[in-house]
Motif scaffolding. Structure first.
Motif, mmCIF file in Angstrom:
data_model
loop_
_atom_site.group_PDB
_atom_site.id
_atom_site.type_symbol
_atom_site.label_atom_id
_atom_site.label_comp_id
_atom_site.label_asym_id
_atom_site.label_seq_id
_atom_site.Cartn_x
_atom_site.Cartn_y
_atom_site.Cartn_z
ATOM 1 N N ILE A 175 1.006 -1.063 -0.082
ATOM 2 C CA ILE A 175 0.205 -0.243 0.075
ATOM 3 C C ILE A 175 1.219 1.378 0.228
ATOM 4 C CG2 ILE A 175 -1.827 1.518 1.341
ATOM 5 C CD1 ILE A 175 -2.997 -1.040 1.185
ATOM 6 N N PHE A 176 0.972 2.280 -0.792
ATOM 7 C CA PHE A 176 1.152 3.298 -0.753
ATOM 8 C C PHE A 176 -0.437 4.528 -0.500
ATOM 9 C CE2 PHE A 176 2.676 7.280 -2.914
ATOM 10 C CZ PHE A 176 3.806 7.985 -2.328
ATOM 11 N N ASP A 177 -0.010 5.342 0.255
ATOM 12 C CA ASP A 177 -0.702 5.835 1.157
ATOM 13 C C ASP A 177 -0.589 7.836 0.938
ATOM 14 O OD1 ASP A 177 -2.978 6.438 3.304
ATOM 15 O OD2 ASP A 177 -0.994 7.594 4.447
ATOM 16 N N GLY A 178 -1.692 8.036 0.502
ATOM 17 C CA GLY A 178 -1.939 9.791 0.210
ATOM 18 C C GLY A 178 -1.386 10.881 1.114
ATOM 19 N N HIS A 179 -1.560 10.213 2.627
ATOM 20 C CA HIS A 179 -1.111 11.864 3.462
ATOM 21 C C HIS A 179 -1.539 10.471 4.955
ATOM 22 C CE1 HIS A 179 -1.430 14.880 5.025
ATOM 23 N NE2 HIS A 179 -1.826 14.675 6.038
ATOM 24 N N ASN A 180 0.126 10.977 5.380
ATOM 25 C CA ASN A 180 0.226 10.460 6.495
ATOM 26 C C ASN A 180 1.130 11.913 7.552
ATOM 27 O OD1 ASN A 180 3.516 10.420 7.692
ATOM 28 N ND2 ASN A 180 2.980 9.197 6.026
ATOM 29 N N ASP A 181 0.677 12.369 8.688
ATOM 30 C CA ASP A 181 1.817 12.869 9.660
ATOM 31 C C ASP A 181 2.349 12.888 10.596
ATOM 32 O OD1 ASP A 181 -0.199 15.526 9.412
ATOM 33 O OD2 ASP A 181 -1.255 14.651 9.487
ATOM 34 N N VAL A 182 3.453 11.860 10.443
ATOM 35 C CA VAL A 182 4.604 11.528 10.594
ATOM 36 C C VAL A 182 5.352 11.977 11.140
ATOM 37 C CG1 VAL A 182 5.857 9.693 11.103
ATOM 38 C CG2 VAL A 182 4.195 8.785 10.155
ATOM 39 N N LEU A 183 5.911 12.969 10.582
ATOM 40 C CA LEU A 183 6.822 13.990 10.474
ATOM 41 C C LEU A 183 6.063 15.337 12.185
ATOM 42 C CD1 LEU A 183 7.941 14.719 6.901
ATOM 43 C CD2 LEU A 183 8.845 13.137 9.213
ATOM 44 N N LEU A 184 5.060 15.486 11.807
ATOM 45 C CA LEU A 184 4.592 16.599 13.493
ATOM 46 C C LEU A 184 4.400 15.535 14.078
ATOM 47 C CD1 LEU A 184 3.190 18.811 14.081
ATOM 48 C CD2 LEU A 184 0.852 17.267 13.683
ATOM 49 N N LYS A 185 4.233 14.333 14.694
ATOM 50 C CA LYS A 185 4.190 13.035 15.746
ATOM 51 C C LYS A 185 5.381 13.398 15.991
ATOM 52 C CE LYS A 185 0.247 12.279 16.448
ATOM 53 N NZ LYS A 185 -0.575 11.265 16.427
ATOM 54 N N LEU A 186 6.360 12.783 15.339
ATOM 55 C CA LEU A 186 8.382 12.961 15.522
ATOM 56 C C LEU A 186 8.529 14.503 16.268
ATOM 57 C CD1 LEU A 186 9.581 10.962 12.819
ATOM 58 C CD2 LEU A 186 8.810 10.226 15.506
ATOM 59 N N HIS A 187 7.918 15.459 15.015
ATOM 60 C CA HIS A 187 8.773 17.084 15.260
ATOM 61 C C HIS A 187 7.618 16.765 17.163
ATOM 62 C CE1 HIS A 187 9.495 20.576 15.290
ATOM 63 N NE2 HIS A 187 8.327 21.350 15.342
ATOM 64 N N ASN A 188 7.272 16.252 17.844
ATOM 65 C CA ASN A 188 6.493 16.628 18.872
ATOM 66 C C ASN A 188 6.935 15.702 20.183
ATOM 67 O OD1 ASN A 188 4.710 18.335 17.824
ATOM 68 N ND2 ASN A 188 2.634 17.505 17.941
ATOM 69 N N ALA A 189 7.443 15.375 19.659
ATOM 70 C CA ALA A 189 7.742 14.090 20.807
ATOM 71 C C ALA A 189 8.931 14.302 20.976
ATOM 72 C CB ALA A 189 7.738 12.562 20.013
ATOM 73 N N GLY A 190 10.607 14.917 20.416
ATOM 74 C CA GLY A 190 11.868 15.068 20.469
ATOM 75 C C GLY A 190 12.616 15.401 19.470
ATOM 76 N N GLY A 191 12.065 15.320 18.187
ATOM 77 C CA GLY A 191 12.578 16.020 16.829
ATOM 78 C C GLY A 191 13.682 14.654 16.634
ATOM 79 N N LEU A 192 14.218 15.202 16.341
ATOM 80 C CA LEU A 192 15.744 13.887 15.697
ATOM 81 C C LEU A 192 16.316 12.716 16.972
ATOM 82 C CD1 LEU A 192 18.295 16.487 14.321
ATOM 83 C CD2 LEU A 192 16.625 14.833 12.890
ATOM 84 N N SER A 193 15.851 13.419 17.697
ATOM 85 C CA SER A 193 16.142 12.013 19.276
ATOM 86 C C SER A 193 14.476 11.542 18.829
ATOM 87 C CB SER A 193 15.763 13.189 20.530
ATOM 88 O OG SER A 193 14.474 13.600 20.960
ATOM 89 N N ALA A 194 13.765 11.679 18.453
ATOM 90 C CA ALA A 194 13.094 10.445 18.324
ATOM 91 C C ALA A 194 13.449 9.694 17.029
ATOM 92 C CB ALA A 194 11.438 11.176 18.336
ATOM 93 N N THR A 195 13.702 9.935 16.060
ATOM 94 C CA THR A 195 13.402 9.311 14.627
ATOM 95 C C THR A 195 14.165 7.795 14.709
ATOM 96 O OG1 THR A 195 16.125 10.458 13.727
ATOM 97 C CG2 THR A 195 13.905 11.444 13.262
ATOM 98 N N ALA A 196 14.897 7.571 15.909
ATOM 99 C CA ALA A 196 15.624 5.934 15.948
ATOM 100 C C ALA A 196 14.289 5.318 16.179
ATOM 101 C CB ALA A 196 15.899 6.058 17.805
ATOM 102 N N ASP A 197 13.435 5.659 17.014
ATOM 103 C CA ASP A 197 12.252 5.066 17.440
ATOM 104 C C ASP A 197 11.618 4.401 15.990
ATOM 105 O OD1 ASP A 197 13.412 4.999 20.417
ATOM 106 O OD2 ASP A 197 10.896 6.814 19.976
ATOM 107 N N PHE A 198 11.481 5.098 15.734
ATOM 108 C CA PHE A 198 10.871 5.111 14.223
ATOM 109 C C PHE A 198 11.432 3.205 13.340
ATOM 110 C CE2 PHE A 198 10.023 5.000 9.801
ATOM 111 C CZ PHE A 198 8.373 5.368 9.799
ATOM 112 N N LEU A 199 12.468 3.198 13.678
ATOM 113 C CA LEU A 199 13.392 2.009 13.014
ATOM 114 C C LEU A 199 12.045 0.666 13.484
ATOM 115 C CD1 LEU A 199 14.737 4.082 11.966
ATOM 116 C CD2 LEU A 199 16.026 2.401 11.295
ATOM 117 N N THR A 200 12.134 0.919 15.213
ATOM 118 C CA THR A 200 12.921 -0.541 16.450
ATOM 119 C C THR A 200 10.985 0.129 17.292
ATOM 120 O OG1 THR A 200 13.145 1.244 17.982
ATOM 121 C CG2 THR A 200 14.984 0.344 16.996
ATOM 122 N N GLY A 201 10.809 0.675 16.470
ATOM 123 C CA GLY A 201 9.013 0.802 17.145
ATOM 124 C C GLY A 201 8.384 1.880 17.926
#
Length: 353
Positions: A9-35
């Motif tokens: 599935i290729f999807d037309g819209h998500n707000d992942v970047l906003l959620k990561l931004h609110n969760a701490g920015g660059l410090s939160a991106t590692a969690d994207f790979l592990t859950g």
């Protein structure tokens, strides 16, 4: 047992970047790979056959989200639009969120796609494919200099507004019941934005524009009309949904619509309540297909930015949607179109490469 993680599935819209931004920015991106605590990450994507989508950069307004959600559970509502956001306040947020997408690519979580060849290659390889999208053009200056720079950085899709007004146009409020005919359309700046996006090969997203703005884009754009995450107004009479007349214009332009999973735009009563059966999503898909044809409908989940049906709270649940399509009688060829092929088709027409 059928392989319900395919087609991807290729999807037309998500707000992942906003959620990561609110969760701490660059410090939160590692969690994207592990859950992570959210709808999309590498682990959930592998489980659900989520191949990627439009990753939105969005500048939030200061408001009480809980109050907004509570209001949208009522039989009728009309939320006031937030005030416009100034360019100088928007640009740092946009840069920070775009940097998160680049960091995810650096970590090997995804590939930022600038051409349909990039997109096809990523989907074939199994790497998550990402399109840099801007939801609301607050960070674009009147001379469009920022647009040029962001294009070079990878921007390939933009919505002139996220509901609240910008210097480029006016959006729809969160109002039920209501039509999308809620005020003025594009400004002169907005017309120039659309024309320059056509020249560069940046898709113009109609999802949050009001009806007047929709028709202004239809008049001035030479590209297919696309609403990345919108539904059928005839089923759910919400201001955010598309009327039959709008659907006819999208069909005529050979554009497409991505089905929004946000429950307030799915339910006939317009309420932001998650007890929505998958059959209600199929009702919208049936309606969109009947008005647009099989080649002009896809998915636009709004994951990480909306309340979605309780069976699909994570992209790991997407096999349930594929199975529901199959049980509903959709043939494999149609399911493949809805899952990714129609997005590839319309992007190739829009980007020209």
């Amino acid at each position: 047992m059928p392989n319900t993680t395919s087609p991807v599935i290729f999807d037309g819209h998500n707000d992942v970047l906003l959620k990561l931004h609110n969760a701490g920015g660059l410090s939160a991106t590692a969690d994207f790979l592990t859950g992570r605590d959210g709808a999309i990450d590498s682990v959930s994507a592998a489980a659900g056959g989520f191949g990627g989508g439009f990753f939105a950069v969005y500048v939030p307004s200061p408001y009480d989200l809980d109050d907004k959600m509570d209001e949208m559970t009522k039989p009728e509502y009309d939320l006031p639009l937030p005030a416009p956001i100034d360019y100088k306040d928007a640009i740092p947020v946009v840069m920070a969120q775009a940097a998160l997408l680049f960091d995810l690519e650096k970590r090997g979580a995804l590939t930022i796609c600038r051409t349909t060849a990039d997109l096809r290659g990523a989907l074939k390889s199994g790497k998550m494919a990402a399109i840099l999208h801007m939801e609301g053009a607050e960070a674009i200056d009147p001379d469009l200099n920022t647009l040029e720079i962001l294009y070079q950085a990878g921007l390939r899709s933009i919505g002139p507004v996220w509901s609240r007004p910008t210097i480029f146009g006016h959006g729809v409020p969160f109002r039920y019941p209501a039509t999308p005919d809620t005020g003025e359309g594009l400004t002169e700046h907005g017309v120039r934005l659309v024309k320059r996006c056509n020249e560069l090969g940046i898709m113009v997203d109609l999802s949050h524009l009001n009806e007047a703005g929709f028709w202004d884009v239809a008049q001035h754009s030479t590209k297919p009309l696309v609403a990345t995450h919108s539904n059928a107004h005839a089923i759910c009479p919400h201001s955010r949904n598309l009327t039959d007349k709008q659907l006819a214009a999208i069909k005529e332009s050979d554009g497409m619509v991505g089905l929004n999973f946000a429950v307030a735009f799915l339910r006939e009563d317009g309420q932001m309540l998650a007890d929505v059966p998958l059959e209600q999503m199929l009702r919208h898909l049936d309606y969109l297909i009947s008005h647009l044809g099989e080649d002009r409908v896809g998915l636009g989940s709004d994951y990480d930015g909306a309340v979605v049906p309780q069976d699909l709270t994570s992209c790991a649940g997407l096999p349930k949607l594929r199975q529901a399509m199959k049980d509903h009688g959709y043939e494999d060829a149609l399911i493949a179109k809805l899952c990714n092929e129609n997005w590839l088709r319309v992007l190739e027409k829009t980007w020209g490469k």
